[in-house]
Design an enzyme around this catalytic site. Structure first.
Site, PDB file in Angstrom:
ATOM      1  N   ASP A   1       0.665  -1.256   0.033  1.00 29.45           N
ATOM      2  CA  ASP A   1      -0.103   0.050  -0.126  1.00 29.45           C
ATOM      3  C   ASP A   1       0.778   1.236  -0.054  1.00 29.45           C
ATOM      4  OD1 ASP A   1      -1.558  -2.038   0.959  1.00 29.45           O
ATOM      5  OD2 ASP A   1      -1.966  -1.181   2.771  1.00 29.45           O
TER       6      ASP A   1
ATOM      7  N   SER B   1       0.067   0.109   7.504  1.00 25.54           N
ATOM      8  CA  SER B   1      -0.477   1.258   7.055  1.00 25.54           C
ATOM      9  C   SER B   1      -0.942   2.524   7.655  1.00 25.54           C
ATOM     10  CB  SER B   1      -1.301   1.017   5.648  1.00 25.54           C
ATOM     11  OG  SER B   1      -0.919   0.315   4.822  1.00 25.54           O
TER      12      SER B   1
HETATM   13  C1  FRU Z   1      -4.006  -3.606   2.934  1.00 26.74           C
HETATM   14  C2  FRU Z   1      -3.272  -4.036   4.284  1.00 26.74           C
HETATM   15  C3  FRU Z   1      -3.498  -3.139   5.211  1.00 26.74           C
HETATM   16  C4  FRU Z   1      -2.497  -3.471   6.274  1.00 26.74           C
HETATM   17  C5  FRU Z   1      -1.337  -3.415   5.228  1.00 26.74           C
HETATM   18  C6  FRU Z   1       0.146  -4.407   5.723  1.00 26.74           C
HETATM   19  O1  FRU Z   1      -3.257  -3.943   1.633  1.00 26.74           O
HETATM   20  O2  FRU Z   1      -3.783  -5.253   4.431  1.00 26.74           O
HETATM   21  O3  FRU Z   1      -4.968  -3.402   5.912  1.00 26.74           O
HETATM   22  O4  FRU Z   1      -2.134  -2.437   7.037  1.00 26.74           O
HETATM   23  O5  FRU Z   1      -1.736  -4.172   4.122  1.00 26.74           O
HETATM   24  O6  FRU Z   1       1.039  -4.228   4.721  1.00 26.74           O
END
Ligand code: FRU
Length: 495
Positions: free
Chosen positions: A43, A108
Site C-alpha cells: 500500500d 499502513s
Molecule cells: C492492505 C493491508 C492493510 C495493512 C497492510 C499491511 O493492503 O492489508 O490493511 O495495514 O496491508 O501491509
C-alpha cells in the site's frame, strides 16, 4: 528507543542494498511506474504534498519478496513522474510492533503536515492469528519525513473500539477547525466499517462514532480507508475484503461533523481491473485531488494466482499511475492519469478518420510497443462493428486484449494469453456504449496495462509479464466496421 529505531533502519538499508542491482536488471522492471528499489512493496501510505514536493511512503519489506516485517519506504517527486528514493522512514523497533517472525511491524497509515512538522499515524501490528494485536501509533518528523521519532506514549490508541474487532487498522488523519480526526478500518460479525476518533492534540484520542458500516453488502472488513471533501461533497474510499470481484470501493455523500456520521448518495468502483488496491489520496498545490494505489492483489482475491514472476528478480510491487480524481454531476467519480505524464511522451504518431473492417486490423506504431500511450476516439454513430479490441504487447503467440463489446455493452481486459503466466478476464459495464463517441486512454508499461474509458468513470488496471519481444499493437473489429475518429500514439520514456 531512538537508538533501536536507527539500528533497525540501518539493517534494512543494508539488506536492500544487496538486491538493487538485480532489480535494475530485471526483465520486468517498469519504465515509468513507481516501484520498489528492491523486495516487497504494497500500500501507499501517507501520500502528501509538502513544501512544493510530492512524498509517497509505502508498505515495504526490505528483507524479502513477500509481506514480512513491515516498514515504511519513502520517495519524493517534483512532478509525480520522476521519483527519488529516500531512506526508509519507519522500521519496526518497539515492543508494540515486534514479533519474532512472520508478518508484523509498521502497517499502513497516513500523514499530516503542520507548522513544519510531519506527523505519521500508522498501525503497529504484532502477534499471529488469534494473538494478533493491532494498535495505532504516532511518529513525528522535523525534516520532511527523512527521519521519524516515534511518540514515547505510543500506542496512541491501544485497543479497538467496542463495536470493532482485532482487525483494527490503517488510520487516516485530518484536521478540521482546530480538531484532529482519524478513521480506521475495522469489522464486527463479518461487517466491515470505519470508525471515527477525535483529538485536540494528536496524542489523546476519543472514540467518536461509526462513520460508515456495511450490513454485509459491502464486505466483511474495510482496509485502508481514505476520506476527503471534493467540491462540497464527501468521499469515502476503502478496500473491502471478501467482496468478490470488487476491491476498491468509493462512496460519495454527506458528512456531519456534529454526529460523525457519513451518509452515502452514490457508490462506485475505483478500478475494475485485477491489480489495484488500497489507494490513498491528497490535495496538491494546484488544488487537485491525487490518488495513488498499489498495483497488485492479495491472495484472498478470487483471481489470485501468486504475486507475479518479478519475484525471481527480487522485487514485487509497483504503484499504478497517479490519478486525478474529480466528482461528476451525478456524484460519481472520474479518474484521469495526471497531465504531468505527458513529459514522458516521445515519437508521436496519429491516425485519423479510419475505417477498420473484420479482416483488416490496424497495426499501430506506438513507441517501441513496450512502454507507450494511446489516446483513442471512436465514432460510435458511424460504427457498425459489434466489438472492437486492442491487442497489446502482442507477439510470439501472446497478447493482452482490451475489448469494447458494443453489442453487450461490456468492457473487458483479457490477459489469459498475455505471457504464459497471467490469467483471467475482468469485465464491467461500458457506460458509453451508446454515446456518440467512445474514448479510451491506454497506458502500457513493461509489466502493466491501465485503461481509462467512459470519460474516466471506468478504469481497469492489470499486471502482465510478456517479454520485450512482445511489442505489437493492433486494433481489430468484428461484426461490422469500426469508425476511428482519431488515435494518438506515443512512446513513453523511462522516468
Ligand atoms: C492492505 C493491508 C492493510 C495493512 C497492510 C499491511 O493492503 O492489508 O490493511 O495495514 O496491508 O501491509
Amino acid at each position: 528507543m531512538e537508538k533501536e529505531h536507527k539500528e533497525a533502519l540501518r539493517r534494512a538499508e543494508e539488506s536492500l542494498e544487496k538486491v538493487k542491482k538485480d532489480v535494475e536488471a530485471s526483465e520486468y522492471r517498469q519504465r515509468y511506474h513507481f516501484m520498489t528499489p528492491g523486495y516487497w512493496l504494497n500500500d501507499p501510505n501517507g501520500v502528501i504534498y509538502m513544501d512544493g514536493e510530492y512524498h509517497a511512503f509505502y508498505q515495504h519489506n526490505p528483507y524479502g519478496i513477500f509481506l514480512g516485517p513491515m516498514h515504511w519506504g519513502h520517495a519524493k517527486s517534483k512532478d509525480l513522474v520522476h521519483w527519488e528514493h529516500l531512506p526508509i522512514a519507519l522500521a519496526p523497533s518497539e515492543e508494540y510492533e515486534l514479533y519474532p517472525e512472520g508478518v508484523y511491524g509498521c502497517y499502513s497509515g497516513s500523514t499530516l503536515y503542520e507548522n513544519g512538522v510531519l506527523y505519521a499515524v500508522y498501525t503497529a501490528s504484532r502477534g499471529a492469528g488469534e494473538k494478533n494485536v493491532q494498535v495505532q501509533c504516532l511518529a513525528r518528523s522535523y525534516d520532511q519525513g527523512t527521519t521519524f521519532v516515534k511518540e514515547p506514549s505510543n500506542p496512541i490508541i491501544s485497543r479497538p473500539p467496542e463495536c470493532g474487532s482485532r482487525d483494527f487498522r490503517d488510520p487516516k488523519i485530518w484536521e478540521h477547525e482546530g480538531k484532529y480526526y482519524m478513521i480506521c478500518g475495522t469489522c464486527s460479525d463479518g461487517f466491515g466499517k470505519v470508525v471515527l476518533y477525535r483529538s485536540d492534540n494528536m496524542t489523546d484520542w476519543e472514540f467518536f462514532n461509526v462513520m460508515a458500516e456495511s450490513r454485509g453488502e459491502y464486505g466483511k472488513m474495510w482496509e485502508c480507508p481514505d476520506f476527503f471533501e471534493l467540491d462540497g461533497r464527501y468521499v469515502l474510499v476503502f478496500s473491502p475484503m471478501g467482496l468478490g470481484y470488487r476491491k476498491t470501493f468509493y462512496m460519495t455523500g454527506d458528512f456531519d461533523y456534529e454526529s460523525g456520521r457519513f451518509s452515502m448518495l452514490t457508490e462506485g468502483e475505483v478500478d475494475w481491473g485485477f491489480d489495484y488496491y488500497a489507494p490513498q489520496s491528497f490535495e496538491d498545490g494546484k488544488g487537485r485531488r491525487i490518488m495513488l494505489g498499489w498495483a497488485n492483489n492479495w491472495d484472498w482475491m478470487p483471481w489470485f494466482k501468486d504475486y507475479g514472476p518479478t519475484q525471481k528478480d527480487k522485487w514485487c510491487g509497483s504503484f499504478a499511475l497517479p490519478r486525478e480524481v474529480k466528482i461528476c454531476e451525478d456524484n460519481r467519480l472520474s479518474f484521469a492519469p495526471v497531465e504531468e505524464l505527458k513529459i514522458l511522451r516521445n515519437g508521436h504518431k496519429s491516425y485519423e478518420e479510419l475505417e477498420i473492417g473484420q479482416e483488416e486490423p490496424l497495426n499501430i506504431e506506438a513507441g517501441d510497443g513496450i512502454s507507450f500511450e494511446l489516446d483513442v476516439s471512436v465514432d460510435r454513430s458511424k460504427t457498425t462493428a459489434e466489438q472492437f479490441w486492442f491487442e497489446l504487447r502482442a507477439g510470439q503467440g501472446f497478447k493482452t486484449v482490451v475489448l469494447f463489446d458494443l453489442k453487450n455493452g461490456m468492457f473487458k481486459i483479457d490477459r489469459s494469453d498475455a505471457d504464459g503466466w497471467s490469467r483471467g478476464v475482468q469485465s464491467c459495464t461500458l457506460e458509453d456504449r451508446g454515446k456518440e463517441e467512445i474514448k479510451a486512454h491506454i497506458f502500457v508499461d513493461r509489466s502493466s496495462v491501465e485503461v481509462f474509458t467512459d470519460r474516466g468513470r471506468t478504469v481497469m488496471s492489470a499486471n502482465i509479464f510478456p517479454k520485450d519481444n512482445c511489442s505489437m499493437t493492433r486494433l481489430c473489429a468484428k461484426g461490422g466496421k469500426l469508425r476511428v475518429k482519431r488515435i494518438d500514439a506515443w512512446g513513453l520514456d523511462r522516468a
